[in-house]
Enzyme design. Structure first.
Site: not given
Length: 306
Positions: A33, A36, A69, A194, A251
């Site tokens: 995944k 971030g 995001g 996630d 997560k």
């Protein structure tokens, strides 16, 4: 002849240390995944692409799942659409869903495919809509005892991994955007990446699920201490879930789902560290938090050696 002190010797040592891990993981599927900081920092993005190609060239079968995001928020701002969150989820109007789909499939995924393909004709981009890979229904979170409509946010109802498996069998690296088609109303839904990665890892019978985050792993006693739990079992994780910060919940729930559904290990690793994926897979120490199924003898929740 005197033995010359060869400067490349440490490199050989490093490669040899990786040998047992290379042997163990050969031919195994790894679902990663991507998210971030690793998604927005140019150097981290490039290092991520190198790591994934390295896994593929080392005989593993990586699958990349991504959200987006920050990129979605930026594009909504540009179009004058408000970003609103309820229960940690983005309220997704039909107009916002058009932006989500465009950003994930047309921007984030394209960039990642491009970075991977600098190393050869390896990556193929797709979304959960393709070949019915991810099917969803509308997710209505419960807020203060009531189910709330937050628009086009999906809850996964089915996974068909056939197209991904075909790509893996062909030596490709699938790059999947976390968008799903609904079986009920034909709409397209935004699915938490996630959750999507965990569901795909289980459906593919993956050896491991790796979730890149912006923290070092699961902290033992945050904020009082920054000690990271290096290994814990599914049951130990389940007990900790109610205490976790909202960002870590999907997560860690994903990791829990994966190891309870046939995936051997699930790991949360620090995506801010260059080459964190290689460090996690090919070294003895590992660098994040590893979740294993019950009965696999994790140490106490204080971590300890792997």
């Amino acid at each position: 002849m005197s033995t010359r002190k060869h400067t490349a010797l440490p490199k050989a040592q490093t490669l040899i240390e990786a040998l047992p891990w290379l042997t163990r993981h050969h031919g195994k599927t790894v679902v990663i995944k991507f998210g971030g900081n690793a998604m927005v920092d140019e150097e981290l993005k490039a290092a991520f692409a190198q790591d994934v190609v390295f896994l593929r060239q080392s005989g593993l079968k990586p699958v990349v799942v991504h959200g987006g995001g920050p990129q979605i928020s930026a594009q909504l701002d540009k179009q004058g659409l408000v970003s609103e969150f309820k229960a940690g989820l983005r309220v997704t109007t039909p107009e916002a869903m058009d932006v989500v789909r465009m950003v994930l499939a047309g921007q984030v995924q394209r960039e990642l495919v491009g970075l991977l393909n600098q190393h050869g004709p390896l990556a193929v981009g797709m979304t959960g809509e393709d070949a019915h890979t991810i099917t969803a229904t509308q997710h209505r979170p419960e807020i203060d005892g009531e189910l709330v409509d937050i628009g086009r946010v999906g809850q996964i109802t089915a996974i068909d991994p056939g197209a991904i498996q075909a790509l893996l069998d062909d030596g490709r690296i699938p790059v999947i955007s976390s968008i799903a088609r609904s079986q009920d109303d034909g709409h397209v839904y935004n699915v938490n990446a996630d959750t999507a990665a965990a569901a795909l890892a289980a459906a593919l019978g993956a050896e491991t699920l790796m979730v890149l985050t912006d923290v070092e792993g699961l902290y033992e006693d945050w904020p009082n201490s920054d000690d990271v739990i290096s290994k814990l079992t599914a049951s130990q994780l389940e007990k900790l879930l109610p205490e976790l910060s909202s960002g870590m919940v999907p997560k860690m729930e994903g990791c829990l789902f994966a190891v309870r559904n046939g995936v051997n290990t699930a790991r949360v690793i620090d995506g801010r560290v260059q080459h964190s994926i290689l460090l996690e897979i090919f070294t003895d120490e590992g660098i994040g938090t590893m979740v294993v199924p019950d009965g696999q003898g994790a140490t106490d929740a204080q971590g300890g050696a792997r």
